[in-house]
Structures are given as C-alpha cells and as structure tokens.
Design a protein around this motif. Structure first.
Motif, PDB file in Angstrom:
ATOM      1  N   PRO A   3     101.497  94.515  41.927  1.00  0.00           N
ATOM      2  CA  PRO A   3     100.689  94.156  40.772  1.00  0.00           C
ATOM      3  C   PRO A   3      99.217  94.016  41.151  1.00  0.00           C
ATOM      4  O   PRO A   3      98.883  93.621  42.270  1.00  0.00           O
ATOM      5  CB  PRO A   3     101.276  92.814  40.338  1.00  0.00           C
ATOM      6  CG  PRO A   3     101.833  92.235  41.610  1.00  0.00           C
ATOM      7  CD  PRO A   3     102.348  93.410  42.390  1.00  0.00           C
ATOM      8  N   ARG A   4      98.341  94.333  40.225  1.00  0.00           N
ATOM      9  CA  ARG A   4      96.909  94.084  40.422  1.00  0.00           C
ATOM     10  C   ARG A   4      96.627  92.613  40.107  1.00  0.00           C
ATOM     11  O   ARG A   4      96.871  92.147  38.995  1.00  0.00           O
ATOM     12  CB  ARG A   4      96.099  95.011  39.520  1.00  0.00           C
ATOM     13  CG  ARG A   4      94.645  94.592  39.253  1.00  0.00           C
ATOM     14  CD  ARG A   4      93.804  94.407  40.510  1.00  0.00           C
ATOM     15  NE  ARG A   4      93.433  95.610  41.192  1.00  0.00           N
ATOM     16  CZ  ARG A   4      92.266  96.256  40.984  1.00  0.00           C
ATOM     17  NH1 ARG A   4      91.422  95.838  40.084  1.00  0.00           N
ATOM     18  NH2 ARG A   4      91.985  97.317  41.699  1.00  0.00           N
ATOM     19  N   VAL A   5      96.152  91.894  41.105  1.00  0.00           N
ATOM     20  CA  VAL A   5      95.840  90.478  40.965  1.00  0.00           C
ATOM     21  C   VAL A   5      94.324  90.320  40.882  1.00  0.00           C
ATOM     22  O   VAL A   5      93.593  90.830  41.739  1.00  0.00           O
ATOM     23  CB  VAL A   5      96.386  89.666  42.158  1.00  0.00           C
ATOM     24  CG1 VAL A   5      95.991  88.198  42.038  1.00  0.00           C
ATOM     25  CG2 VAL A   5      97.899  89.816  42.261  1.00  0.00           C
ATOM     26  N   VAL A   6      93.856  89.623  39.860  1.00  0.00           N
ATOM     27  CA  VAL A   6      92.430  89.324  39.732  1.00  0.00           C
ATOM     28  C   VAL A   6      92.246  87.808  39.789  1.00  0.00           C
ATOM     29  O   VAL A   6      92.932  87.063  39.080  1.00  0.00           O
ATOM     30  CB  VAL A   6      91.840  89.884  38.424  1.00  0.00           C
ATOM     31  CG1 VAL A   6      90.409  89.389  38.218  1.00  0.00           C
ATOM     32  CG2 VAL A   6      91.862  91.409  38.447  1.00  0.00           C
ATOM     33  N   VAL A   7      91.350  87.374  40.664  1.00  0.00           N
ATOM     34  CA  VAL A   7      90.947  85.969  40.732  1.00  0.00           C
ATOM     35  C   VAL A   7      89.590  85.852  40.041  1.00  0.00           C
ATOM     36  O   VAL A   7      88.643  86.557  40.413  1.00  0.00           O
ATOM     37  CB  VAL A   7      90.852  85.473  42.189  1.00  0.00           C
ATOM     38  CG1 VAL A   7      90.303  84.047  42.231  1.00  0.00           C
ATOM     39  CG2 VAL A   7      92.211  85.541  42.875  1.00  0.00           C
ATOM     40  N   LEU A  87      98.060  90.217  36.784  1.00  0.00           N
ATOM     41  CA  LEU A  87      98.116  88.762  36.876  1.00  0.00           C
ATOM     42  C   LEU A  87      96.690  88.247  37.008  1.00  0.00           C
ATOM     43  O   LEU A  87      95.867  88.847  37.711  1.00  0.00           O
ATOM     44  CB  LEU A  87      98.905  88.304  38.105  1.00  0.00           C
ATOM     45  CG  LEU A  87     100.274  88.929  38.381  1.00  0.00           C
ATOM     46  CD1 LEU A  87     100.776  88.482  39.746  1.00  0.00           C
ATOM     47  CD2 LEU A  87     101.258  88.533  37.295  1.00  0.00           C
ATOM     48  N   LEU A  88      96.377  87.106  36.363  1.00  0.00           N
ATOM     49  CA  LEU A  88      95.038  86.539  36.432  1.00  0.00           C
ATOM     50  C   LEU A  88      95.110  85.104  36.942  1.00  0.00           C
ATOM     51  O   LEU A  88      95.890  84.292  36.439  1.00  0.00           O
ATOM     52  CB  LEU A  88      94.371  86.560  35.061  1.00  0.00           C
ATOM     53  CG  LEU A  88      92.953  85.974  34.991  1.00  0.00           C
ATOM     54  CD1 LEU A  88      91.975  86.812  35.834  1.00  0.00           C
ATOM     55  CD2 LEU A  88      92.467  85.884  33.546  1.00  0.00           C
ATOM     56  N   PHE A  89      94.298  84.803  37.959  1.00  0.00           N
ATOM     57  CA  PHE A  89      94.106  83.442  38.456  1.00  0.00           C
ATOM     58  C   PHE A  89      92.713  82.972  38.040  1.00  0.00           C
ATOM     59  O   PHE A  89      91.726  83.645  38.369  1.00  0.00           O
ATOM     60  CB  PHE A  89      94.200  83.391  39.983  1.00  0.00           C
ATOM     61  CG  PHE A  89      95.589  83.531  40.532  1.00  0.00           C
ATOM     62  CD1 PHE A  89      96.247  82.448  41.094  1.00  0.00           C
ATOM     63  CD2 PHE A  89      96.253  84.762  40.508  1.00  0.00           C
ATOM     64  CE1 PHE A  89      97.528  82.585  41.613  1.00  0.00           C
ATOM     65  CE2 PHE A  89      97.528  84.904  41.014  1.00  0.00           C
ATOM     66  CZ  PHE A  89      98.173  83.808  41.575  1.00  0.00           C
ATOM     67  N   VAL A  90      92.617  81.848  37.341  1.00  0.00           N
ATOM     68  CA  VAL A  90      91.313  81.276  37.017  1.00  0.00           C
ATOM     69  C   VAL A  90      91.100  80.047  37.881  1.00  0.00           C
ATOM     70  O   VAL A  90      92.038  79.316  38.203  1.00  0.00           O
ATOM     71  CB  VAL A  90      91.170  80.940  35.518  1.00  0.00           C
ATOM     72  CG1 VAL A  90      91.216  82.201  34.682  1.00  0.00           C
ATOM     73  CG2 VAL A  90      92.235  79.944  35.060  1.00  0.00           C
ATOM     74  N   ASN A  91      89.847  79.817  38.243  1.00  0.00           N
ATOM     75  CA  ASN A  91      89.509  78.829  39.267  1.00  0.00           C
ATOM     76  C   ASN A  91      88.775  77.628  38.668  1.00  0.00           C
ATOM     77  O   ASN A  91      87.708  77.250  39.137  1.00  0.00           O
ATOM     78  CB  ASN A  91      88.663  79.495  40.358  1.00  0.00           C
ATOM     79  CG  ASN A  91      88.297  78.575  41.489  1.00  0.00           C
ATOM     80  OD1 ASN A  91      87.213  78.682  42.034  1.00  0.00           O
ATOM     81  ND2 ASN A  91      89.157  77.648  41.846  1.00  0.00           N
ATOM     82  N   GLY A  92      89.324  77.071  37.593  1.00  0.00           N
ATOM     83  CA  GLY A  92      88.700  75.883  37.044  1.00  0.00           C
ATOM     84  C   GLY A  92      88.747  75.851  35.535  1.00  0.00           C
ATOM     85  O   GLY A  92      89.421  76.650  34.883  1.00  0.00           O
ATOM     86  N   LEU A  93      87.989  74.904  34.981  1.00  0.00           N
ATOM     87  CA  LEU A  93      87.987  74.656  33.544  1.00  0.00           C
ATOM     88  C   LEU A  93      86.629  74.938  32.917  1.00  0.00           C
ATOM     89  O   LEU A  93      86.330  74.447  31.832  1.00  0.00           O
ATOM     90  CB  LEU A  93      88.387  73.202  33.274  1.00  0.00           C
ATOM     91  CG  LEU A  93      89.834  72.851  33.634  1.00  0.00           C
ATOM     92  CD1 LEU A  93      90.005  71.349  33.755  1.00  0.00           C
ATOM     93  CD2 LEU A  93      90.792  73.400  32.600  1.00  0.00           C
ATOM     94  N   TYR A  94      85.785  75.715  33.619  1.00  0.00           N
ATOM     95  CA  TYR A  94      84.506  76.106  33.033  1.00  0.00           C
ATOM     96  C   TYR A  94      84.750  76.837  31.720  1.00  0.00           C
ATOM     97  O   TYR A  94      85.802  77.470  31.528  1.00  0.00           O
ATOM     98  CB  TYR A  94      83.738  77.035  33.971  1.00  0.00           C
ATOM     99  CG  TYR A  94      83.618  76.568  35.388  1.00  0.00           C
ATOM    100  CD1 TYR A  94      82.936  75.402  35.699  1.00  0.00           C
ATOM    101  CD2 TYR A  94      84.185  77.294  36.430  1.00  0.00           C
ATOM    102  CE1 TYR A  94      82.820  74.977  37.000  1.00  0.00           C
ATOM    103  CE2 TYR A  94      84.085  76.874  37.745  1.00  0.00           C
ATOM    104  CZ  TYR A  94      83.391  75.704  38.032  1.00  0.00           C
ATOM    105  OH  TYR A  94      83.288  75.288  39.322  1.00  0.00           O
TER     106      TYR A  94
END
Length: 371
Positions: A3-7, A87-94
C-alpha cells in the motif's frame, strides 16, 4: 502490491527522516506531506537526505508559544490526491491535519493518528475537546511514542488493539566508545530551548548556582537559545561559573557535546518526551529529569541510568552533587545509561510502525466514503 502510505506532518525532522528512510529500506511505499519545511526556531532544513517522496503544502505557521506552532495550509486535498495514499497518517490536531483527515474520510481511506505526548502535555482547549474525539472516531490506529501516551489514548476510549507504541530514535548512532568521568570537562549540560514556561530554565540556573557554591570550578555547557538565554548566561557568569554556550549545534555534531558532559539536567514543566535523554544516554551521560518529562520512568529510570526528582531545588542540588562527587557511582550509572539504549532501536521502531500499517490494511477504515 504494497500500500502507498502517506504521513501528513508539520515538518520532517532529522530523527523522523531516519525512521522514514529505514521504512523505505524495508520496502514501504512511503511519501511525506508537510505543513512547512522548517518552523521558525529550527535550523535543520537541508541537513538530511530523504529517500522517499516529499511535498510541502503552502500555508502559514502561527506561533502559539516559543515552542509550539499551529499550521493552516491550503491545497491539502489536491496534494493528497496527487500522492494517492492507500493509508493516511496525520501527525496532530492542527486545522490542516483535520482537513487531511476529512479528505481520508471522504475518500474511504484508512486513517491513523501518530503523535507524541501524554496526559500532562495534551492540550485541552475547547478546540481540542471538540477536535480530538472527532479525529479519534475516524482513526483505525493511534501511534504514540511512549507507554504514557498509550495509557492516555486508552483512557480516551481507543481500543488496545488499535494502539501502537513507536519509540523515538535519535538521528544518529551511538558512538562506539565514550570518555571516562575525568575526560569530560563539563559537570552540567543544558541542551534545550531556553525558556521558563516549558523548559524551566530558571530552575536549572538556580541549581547550577547553588552547586557552584559547593563544587569547586563548576563548568556548565549550554546549548540552546530562547527568551531567557541572556538571563541564564548573565546569572551563571555573575556566580563565577565557567560556561561554554552555543545557540545551535548541527545535529551531526551534537554527540561531541554529550561526550564532553557528565550530567544532563532537564527540569521541564512540559515535555512530551525529551529526545535529548535518548541522545545523552547513548553517549553515557546520566540524566536528571523532572517527573513532567515524558521519558521519566520509561527511558530514564531512577537510580539506574539517571535520576527522576520532584522539582525541589535542594533535592536537585543534593542529587547532582552525590553523583558528581562519586566518580565510581557515576561510572556505573554511565554504563547503565549506554546499556539502556537498544542496539536495534531503529529496527524496533520501524517494525512497530509497520505493524501499525499492517493493522490498518487488515482492518479497513471505520468510516465509509462520503459522496
């Protein structure tokens, strides 16, 4: 097919770049979307080489304090569509992260939150009390850097099976050998932003000045800059303490700072983790930290590879003096500091991150695509 993973993060750092490169070396199809190339008080842009696709979306960084920023960006949906994550990983609540999460929900992409911090350091404004539960409902996994973070999100209702701990790992390897006690010229080390609201610089100053009255020829190494920088340097000089100060040391050279120092002091009031502890320990430097440091009790273990002390100045003076006055005790703690840093720390962190990816692949996103 992998899978293509984007952070989607605020910015790439030297230590996250090291992890991302390791993930790519294991075959992960990774791309990183960032809110900014570098926040105003950082100096590392261009000092490392990503082996993955990177993009930065236009926007502004709004300082909330000396050490915290929020990001507002435009073109997020367009950038994500171009990167085409599975799949998407987000790094906070901005706000920008919430926009990325909304894009994932609208397009039926599994979503994860990856974030440092724990109960004491998680913001609890009205905005966060609304945004955090919403985001957690969209996520199929939450990645923390500590057991304290895991406990916090467990208390927020995240299922244990959806929680993953991926420890932070320094941007550089431990040195093969380290100097002995007498070969380290500096008794105390400060390596952090120089402010009072989070890092508690004035507490360090008071402890160092008190130690200077009872330890002859006390030498202090200071690395950092900030609103209290001039005050710290002036007060230490007025107390007759020899100080070497650098506002910034490039990360590939920072190990030399640790190798010259006997004891790291980190009396923070607010510290999501404290990567300086990892760096110090792998150079054989015991750490004296407050209970408000995320690494306290997990990485820095009291009376083993360091000391965890409540913020009482006399207690810190006594603890530092007891260690600096006893080279044999220091040597034992220095050796335990080195041993407490896993030789396979990077490989372990990468394996844990990939476990979170596999979990998302096996358990599709909680939200169906919204047309």
């Amino acid at each position: 097919m992998a899978p293509r993973v984007v952070v989607f993060n605020n910015m790439i750092t030297p230590y996250t770049n090291r992890l991302y490169n390791e993930l790519v070396s294991r075959g992960l199809d990774l791309a990183v979307l960032s809110c900014t190339a570098q926040e105003a008080d950082r100096s590392w842009a261009g000092s490392f080489t990503p082996r993955y696709t990177t993009r930065t979306v236009p926007g502004i960084s709004i300082p909330l304090s000396r050490s915290r920023h929020t990001h507002v960006n435009v073109g997020i949906a367009r950038a994500l569509k171009r990167l085409a994550p599975d799949l998407l990983f987000v790094n906070g609540l901005y706000p920008s992260m919430l926009a990325g999460a909304a894009w994932a929900r609208a397009n039926g992409k599994p979503l994860a939150l990856t974030i440092d911090g724990w109960r004491e350091t998680m913001p609890n404004t009205a905005y966060h009390r609304l945004a955090r539960p919403w985001l957690l409902r969209q996520c199929g996994a939450v990645v923390c850097c500590s057991d304290k973070g895991r406990a916090y999100f467990s208390g927020e209702g995240v299922h244990d099976a959806d929680l993953f701990v991926v420890p932070l790992v320094p941007a550089w390897d431990p040195p093969k050998t380290v100097p002995d006690f007498q070969e380290r010229p500096f008794h105390l080390l400060w390596c952090a932003r120089i402010n009072d609201d989070a890092k508690n610089a004035i507490f360090f100053e008071n402890v160092a000045i008190a130690l200077g009255r009872i330890l002859p020829a006390l030498k202090v190494r200071v690395v950092g800059s900030g609103v209290a920088e001039q005050r710290m340097l002036t007060r230490l000089a007025a107390a007759g303490i020899e100080v070497r100060h650098d506002s910034y040391v490039p990360w590939p050279s920072i190990s030399e700072v640790y190798l010259q120092s006997r004891l790291l002091l980190l009396p923070s009031l607010l510290e999501p983790w404290g990567l300086v502890c990892n760096e110090a320990l792998q150079c054989g430097v015991p750490c004296l930290v407050s209970p408000h440091v995320g690494a306290a009790g997990e990485l820095v273990r009291d009376h083993d590879n360091g000391l965890v002390c409540a913020l009482d100045e006399q207690a810190w003076v006594d603890a530092a003096r007891a260690l600096l006055d006893q080279p044999a005790r220091w040597r034992t703690m220095s050796q335990q500091a080195r041993q407490s840093v896993r030789s396979d720390a990077l490989q372990d962190a990468a394996s844990r991150f990939i476990a979170a990816v596999d979990h998302l692949v096996d358990a599709p996103g909680r939200q169906e695509a919204v047309q």
